[in-house]
Design a protein around this motif. Structure first.
Motif, PDB file in Angstrom:
ATOM      1  N   ASN A 330      40.628 -59.053 -12.100  1.00  0.00           N
ATOM      2  CA  ASN A 330      41.835 -58.443 -11.540  1.00  0.00           C
ATOM      3  C   ASN A 330      42.424 -57.384 -12.461  1.00  0.00           C
ATOM      4  N   TYR A 331      42.422 -57.673 -13.755  1.00  0.00           N
ATOM      5  CA  TYR A 331      42.922 -56.670 -14.700  1.00  0.00           C
ATOM      6  C   TYR A 331      42.002 -55.452 -14.752  1.00  0.00           C
ATOM      7  N   GLN A 350      48.324 -55.198  -4.801  1.00  0.00           N
ATOM      8  CA  GLN A 350      47.606 -56.183  -5.615  1.00  0.00           C
ATOM      9  C   GLN A 350      47.885 -57.589  -5.132  1.00  0.00           C
ATOM     10  N   GLN A 351      48.092 -57.717  -3.844  1.00  0.00           N
ATOM     11  CA  GLN A 351      48.433 -59.043  -3.351  1.00  0.00           C
ATOM     12  C   GLN A 351      47.804 -59.261  -1.990  1.00  0.00           C
ATOM     13  N   ILE A 352      47.950 -60.480  -1.494  1.00  0.00           N
ATOM     14  CA  ILE A 352      47.262 -60.837  -0.262  1.00  0.00           C
ATOM     15  C   ILE A 352      47.934 -60.234   0.959  1.00  0.00           C
ATOM     16  N   LEU A 353      49.255 -60.449   1.074  1.00  0.00           N
ATOM     17  CA  LEU A 353      49.945 -59.911   2.249  1.00  0.00           C
ATOM     18  C   LEU A 353      50.180 -58.414   2.068  1.00  0.00           C
ATOM     19  N   PRO A 354      49.908 -57.647   3.096  1.00  0.00           N
ATOM     20  CA  PRO A 354      50.132 -56.204   3.000  1.00  0.00           C
ATOM     21  C   PRO A 354      51.548 -55.829   3.435  1.00  0.00           C
ATOM     22  N   GLU A 364      53.198 -57.334  -8.770  1.00  0.00           N
ATOM     23  CA  GLU A 364      51.985 -56.836  -9.400  1.00  0.00           C
ATOM     24  C   GLU A 364      51.684 -57.729 -10.590  1.00  0.00           C
ATOM     25  N   LEU A 365      50.800 -58.694 -10.379  1.00  0.00           N
ATOM     26  CA  LEU A 365      50.513 -59.653 -11.445  1.00  0.00           C
ATOM     27  C   LEU A 365      49.546 -59.086 -12.477  1.00  0.00           C
ATOM     28  N   ILE A 507      48.916 -68.065  -4.781  1.00  0.00           N
ATOM     29  CA  ILE A 507      47.465 -67.885  -4.666  1.00  0.00           C
ATOM     30  C   ILE A 507      46.982 -66.807  -5.623  1.00  0.00           C
ATOM     31  N   MET A 508      47.739 -65.714  -5.725  1.00  0.00           N
ATOM     32  CA  MET A 508      47.288 -64.630  -6.613  1.00  0.00           C
ATOM     33  C   MET A 508      47.252 -65.068  -8.080  1.00  0.00           C
ATOM     34  N   GLU A 509      48.073 -66.059  -8.438  1.00  0.00           N
ATOM     35  CA  GLU A 509      47.972 -66.569  -9.806  1.00  0.00           C
ATOM     36  C   GLU A 509      46.613 -67.229 -10.037  1.00  0.00           C
TER      37      GLU A 509
END
Lengths: 550, 349, 320
Positions: A330-331, A350-354, A364-365, A507-509
């Motif tokens: 991801n980075y 940078q995430q699931i939901l648009p 932005e993780l 989830i993104m974590e």
């Protein structure tokens, strides 16, 4: 019956042609065009491909939905509006939104009185269960949405009706639907064309070459699969349906002729030269910048879609079973590079939901940081570094795949890139027996604006299937599964949206994906068309009824 | 009778002299050698001048050209054009597309792949064809019938459709036939497809020649002396086919390279990230209105190579056999069928 | 003669059978994929996949599937998957466009091929011959898939000399029909012009050395008459034969890329689309009809040869 239909069609055509002529006469008089433009005229438009099917029960592509949105109106429908406003479900053939009772399991609707199909047949409440049954009998790709209706699952096996979960009363127009369990997305699903009512004498076969009568302001009068199709006004819209559904637009143009032109370069030239008035698909990426610069605001508009483009990583097998490795990826993925690869036709996320999806809130993780990525890789030190990377042949997805492949190489993996024919791609990577499903490209466009439509099929443990798998990351987290299930049973409200927002972050974590953007499409019209009036709905795309000549 | 086995050295050196007299052919042979040297120099250029590999991406990077910073790929996705030596040889011919790879380096490495495939496929096809033609022409009867019908079948298959399907099928899972294992992305996949489909074009005319040769006295004499079929075929007939085979082989390299380009264009040839001139044309055609050079350069390379090989092949035929009627016929027939071959592959392709 | 024809026709059926089996294997067996999974779409459930398998018979054994498919070929019931429509209809609809393309290109390549070939033969060795030979060889060295977009880009987009391709039916507007087809015709013909001119040239040079030509010259016939009456006429036979083979091949398969790049809605494009989707029925239909055409033309050429040249016939029967 067929003959009678033909006779009616001829009469209608004769009647229409005189109206059309009159309207054309008016259309020629451009000097009087003030304010809201001209009524009438025939829209000459082009699509890059013929829709998968020209049958409302079967079509499951953006082209098909756009082509039929103003022809087949379901009980519920989506507001004819741009952007988020267009995600609102409004009553279609039904008088009102459904009354939901019995713990979210019973939906009660009432058909508006006086509706007619474009062949003159009155619309009956029992046409709805007929349409559901027809769709299931045709093994439509849309049928899984409706299998929670009581008895629908069994009907799909035996094909012997009626489906006990749907009760329709032709006299009162009342339709009662019983579900086996609460389903928070069902209202959205009732607004899809799969279950738009059809006359009960409609044959149970693919009618792409001869589309059945509908209830919308336009009807398809001619369909030549592979080549094109034509619309005319539905004569019963003015007589009946328009009065019964005043909140739906009646349309401005009198008809439309669609030609399939497979070379998108030619399409752009044709719009520039005014040979055609509108192209449904966006300009090819090599022409995109030029068209945008030249015509934005006058003939061109960027349209957001509710979609996420992402790289998935198989969370169940090494090396991507280690969350650190997934975070490193991801980075390492640089959304800026991907914006260039997509020639500006994606917006980095940078995430699931648009954006545009209820529950979306930007975060932005993993801001691009190669140093951090390498550090995480060092910490994780994966032992198995031989991986296969998958993507499809459609440009620029293939280039995105090549990019991903290089990034993984830079992180120290031994990669093999496999580029699969776009039409088979999902089948190949969704089949558990395909060897080497380690990581790859994918995208997802919403079926309807409900966050469950992302989480359930793509990230719920229960969606991991041996074939036609949609959860490519094989992400199976019991806490997440539970939340998806609970939220999916509830009706969408502010609390639920907040919960979906948290779920996105949670989830993104875990980083099963490296999402990189949301796709933008476009409206590109000739200078004869009033760009302002054109509506692009996030679910159905361009509405034919919104086009008007200047 | 110009190439009777007894006349060992004479005809060959004569042919060489005849070939050298054809200035045009010699010039094009020189061009071909130059092209080969060009692609062989790929690592030298990549390491010492361009300082990048053929698959290295520079999408978001900037380079300094004459003290000025330039995007390798603009945010709108436009790749940089030729910089010549403006950036010390980096991006000499610009970037290859939106991934920002060095076009010059890819052109050189891509040429390696194209030539490699062309030569290998031509070699396999020629060997297969010669063996089949020898068997058919020597044994005749049912062997000939079977081989002729097999060739007919290959001939009647829609090359394009099958090639494309095979390419796709192989890309998914590879293929295992006995000991032969093809993994996806291997350059052996296009080589296999090309050689199978080009066999008929060589085998048919050679079979005719074998038929004619096997009725000659020296063959009958060998048989009368008790030579077995293998000996007759390989030591009596084969040497007499040598000049024809050389000509065919040259022309088939050209043909196979066009075929490869076609397959790659359809996505069934060389698999990314590796490049061949065919895959580069494919990328280039898409960017035609942004950087026309990206399609034209690899196209030009293929054209020049094919042109050179065709002219050399032609001259070889004239040199090896200026009057020989039988071979002239065979070559003519080949040309006729080669016409279909390239016509088909070119167009298919 | 009759025996020869019968044998040739039997062989033809054998070849067609082999073609059908190979197409079936390549598209059904090798990909190791279940078309039902692709058809079921992105939201499929196992039940839906099973239903589709049953509907189309994908759960039958492969030989049964092959037999069913061949039965459908002969009864004209082949149906494409998506949309579910008769294959024959689409093929028939596509024939006018493909024929227009192929016939037009053939006329062009025959005309220019023969003209150039004739000119370079009567000036053999001269500068005109050299230039024409160079042009022919250059013509066959250009990949069509490069030539077509480049022509389209420069002539149609940049200079706007020609319209963006697309097919306009002849019945609708003959002028536009031709105007839209000029680029595709030349693209398709260019390769063959090169070959035909070279074939004719070497043929003519051969014939010029024949005794009867010398006799004709000795009789005092004018050079022009010798060339046209004796040399050209006799050199044309192999060219016409070649044309018989080539034209079939063009219709059966060569036009595909040209059709795709110029957006011509013909049979070739239909097939290409089907390959992309891995839809066996249209591919089988196009491949078999195409192969039938090619094989038939090949057989006719063989039979015609046998009729003209008894040695072929005898050689064939002697080898049996």
């Amino acid at each position: 019956m067929k003959k009678l239909g033909a006779v009616i069609a001829v009469l209608v055509l004769a009647a229409l042609s005189t109206i059309g002529l009159a309207a054309c006469g008016g259309g020629d008089d451009t000097s009087s065009g003030g304010g809201s433009g001209q009524k009438g005229g025939t829209l000459n438009a082009t699509y890059a491909s013929f829709p998968d099917y020209m049958d409302p029960a079967l079509s499951y592509t953006a082209e098909g939905w756009t082509a039929m949105a103003d022809v087949y109106i379901p009980l519920l429908t989506y507001k004819h509006a741009n952007g988020e406003e267009g995600s609102e479900v409004i009553p279609g053939l039904a008088e009102d939104l459904p009354k939901i009772s019995n713990g979210g399991k019973t939906y009660t609707l009432k058909l508006r009185p006086g509706l007619k199909y474009s062949d003159g047949t009155p619309v009956k409440a029992s046409d709805f269960p007929f349409a559901v049954e027809r769709m299931i009998e045709l093994n439509s790709g849309g049928s899984p949405f409706y299998l929670t209706i009581e008895g629908a699952e069994k009907f799909s096996e035996t094909k012997k009706g009626p489906i006990p979960g749907i009760k329709a009363n032709d006299k009162t127009g009342e339709i009662v639907i019983n579900l086996e369990g609460p389903r928070g997305t069902f209202t959205n699903e009732l607004g899809l064309m799969f279950v738009a009512p059809l006359p009960q004498d409609t044959p149970i076969e693919d009618l792409s070459a001869n589309p059945p009568p509908g209830t919308g302001p336009y009807m398809i009068t001619k369909s030549q699969p592979g080549k094109g199709w034509e619309y005319e006004r539905n004569p019963y819209w003015e007589k009946a349906n328009g009065k019964a559904m005043p909140d739906l637009p009646e349309g401005v143009v009198d008809g439309a002729k669609i030609t399939v032109i497979r070379n998108p370069q030619s399409q752009v030239d044709d719009i520039e030269q005014g040979t055609y008035d509108w192209m449904q698909n966006p300009p090819p990426s090599s022409r995109y910048a030029e068209v945008k610069e030249k015509y934005e605001g006058t003939q061109f508009r960027v349209e957001p879609t509710i979609s996420t483009y992402y790289f998935w990583m198989n969370t169940q097998e090494p090396p991507f079973d280690d969350v650190k490795v997934r975070q490193a990826v991801n980075y390492a993925v640089d959304a800026k590079a991907l914006e260039r690869i997509y020639a500006g036709q994606i917006v980095a996320t940078q995430q699931i939901l648009p954006p545009g999806m209820p529950g979306y809130e930007q975060f932005e993780l993993y801001p691009h940081d190669m140093g951090k990525a390498e550090e995480l890789m060092k910490e994780a030190n994966p032992s198995d570094t031989d991986i296969t990377v998958w993507t499809d042949t459609e440009s620029p997805n293939n280039e995105a795949g090549e990019y991903f492949n290089e990034i993984l190489k830079e992180l120290g993996f031994n990669t093999q890139l496999k580029i699969i024919n776009a039409d088979n791609y999902l089948t190949v990577i969704g089949n558990a027996t395909t060897p080497g499903l380690d990581a790859g490209w994918s995208d997802w466009f919403q079926d309807y604006p409900h966050p469950n439509d992302f989480f359930q099929p793509l990230l719920a443990g229960g969606s991991i299937l041996p074939t036609n798998n949609g959860n490519f990351a094989k992400f199976d987290n019991s806490a997440v599964n539970k939340k998806i299930k609970e939220l999916g049973a509830e009706q969408l409200g502010p609390d639920q949206e907040a919960a979906y927002k948290d779920l996105d972050k949670e989830i993104m974590e875990e980083a099963p994906w490296a999402p990189y953007g949301t796709r933008t499409l476009s409206t590109f019209v000739s200078d004869a068309i009033d760009l302002e009036s054109v509506i692009f709905n996030p679910t159905f795309g361009h509405y034919l009824s919104s086009f008007e000549f200047k | 009778m110009s190439t009777e086995p007894s006349a060992e050295r004479g005809p060959w050196s004569l042919a060489l002299r005849r070939f050298l007299r054809n200035r045009l052919a010699v010039a094009f042979l020189g061009l071909f050698v130059l092209i080969v040297l060009f692609v062989l120099a790929a690592p030298l250029w990549a390491d010492n001048v361009a300082h990048t590999g053929p698959n290295e991406e520079h999408t978001v990077e900037q380079i300094t050209v004459d003290g000025e910073k330039k995007d390798v790929v603009t945010p709108e996705g436009k790749p940089i054009g030729p910089q010549w030596f403006g950036a010390d040889g980096k991006f000499f011919l610009g970037a290859d597309g939106r991934l920002g790879r060095d076009e010059m380096v890819r052109l050189m490495y891509g040429g390696r792949t194209s030539l490699q495939i062309g030569i290998t496929a031509a070699l396999i096809a020629t060997i297969l064809a010669v063996v089949l033609a020898l068997l058919a022409g020597y044994f005749r009867g049912w062997v000939d019938g079977l081989i002729a019908r097999t060739l007919d079948t290959i001939w009647s298959l829609p090359v394009f459709l099958i090639g494309l399907a095979l390419g796709i099928a192989l890309a998914v899972g590879g293929l295992k036939i006995g000991p032969l294992e093809l993994s996806s992305g291997s350059i052996w996949n296009p080589i296999l497809v090309i050689s199978i489909f080009t066999v008929p074009y060589i085998a048919r005319p050679i079979r005719g020649q074998v038929l004619a040769l096997s009725e000659k006295e020296f063959v009958e004499a060998a048989v009368a002396q008790g030579a077995g079929p293998v000996r007759v075929m390989f030591s009596e007939i084969l040497p007499n086919l040598a000049s024809t085979i050389i000509v065919f082989f040259t022309l088939m390299i050209a043909n196979s390279m066009l075929f490869e380009a076609g397959l790659s264009f359809l996505g069934a040839g060389v698999q990314p990230p590796n490049s061949s001139w065919g895959t580069m044309i494919t990328v280039g055609v898409e960017l035609l209105n942004i950087q026309p050079l990206l399609a034209i350069l690899p196209g030009l390379m293929i054209m020049l190579t094919v042109l050179a090989l065709n002219i050399v092949g032609d001259a070889l035929r004239d040199a090896l056999d200026p009057r020989g009627k039988a071979r002239m016929d065979a070559a003519l027939e080949f040309e006729a069928q080669g016409g279909i071959a390239t016509g088909q592959q070119g167009a298919t392709a | 003669m009759t025996r020869f024809i019968v044998r040739r026709l039997v062989a033809m059926i054998g070849v067609l059978f082999a073609v059908s089996v190979i197409v079936f294997v390549v598209f059904m067996v090798l990909p190791k994929q279940n078309p039902a999974q692709t058809l079921a779409g992105k939201n499929a459930t196992p039940g839906l996949v099973k239903n589709i398998e049953e509907e189309w018979g994908f759960d039958d054994s492969l030989p049964v599937q092959y037999a069913t498919m061949m039965k459908k070929v002969f009864t004209g019931e082949l149906t494409s998957y998506k949309p579910r429509l008769p294959v024959d209809d689409r093929i028939i609809e596509g024939i006018p466009a493909t024929l227009s393309l192929a016939v037009g290109a053939a006329v062009i390549w025959l005309f220019f091929g023969l003209l150039l070939g004739y000119l370079s033969a009567i000036r053999a060795g001269g500068w005109l011959d050299r230039i024409l030979t160079g042009v022919s060889i250059a013509g066959i060295s250009i990949p069509v898939f490069l030539l077509a977009p480049v022509l389209l880009y420069f002539l149609s987009y940049k200079l706007e000399i020609f319209p963006n391709a697309q097919y306009v039916p002849f019945s609708e507007d003959p002028y536009e029909w031709a105007r839209h087809l000029i680029l595709p015709w030349f693209t398709l013909a260019l390769l063959s012009i090169g070959f035909y001119s070279r074939v004719l040239r070497s043929n003519m040079l051969d014939v010029m050395n024949e005794d009867y030509v010398r006799t004709a010259r000795a009789k005092g016939l004018s050079e022009r008459k010798v060339m046209t009456r004796h040399v050209l006429r006799n050199s044309l036979i192999p060219v016409i034969t070649l044309f018989g083979l080539d034209f079939g091949a063009t219709i059966a398969g060569t036009a595909i890329i040209t059709e795709a790049i110029f957006s011509i809605d013909g049979v070739g494009y239909y097939a290409a689309e089907a390959v992309k989707k891995f839809e066996l029925p249209p591919i089988m239909g196009v491949a078999l009809y195409g192969a039938f055409f090619v094989v038939l033309l090949n057989a006719l050429v063989d039979i015609a040869y046998a009729y003209l040249d008894p040695r072929v016939r005898l050689g064939e029967s002697a080898s049996e």
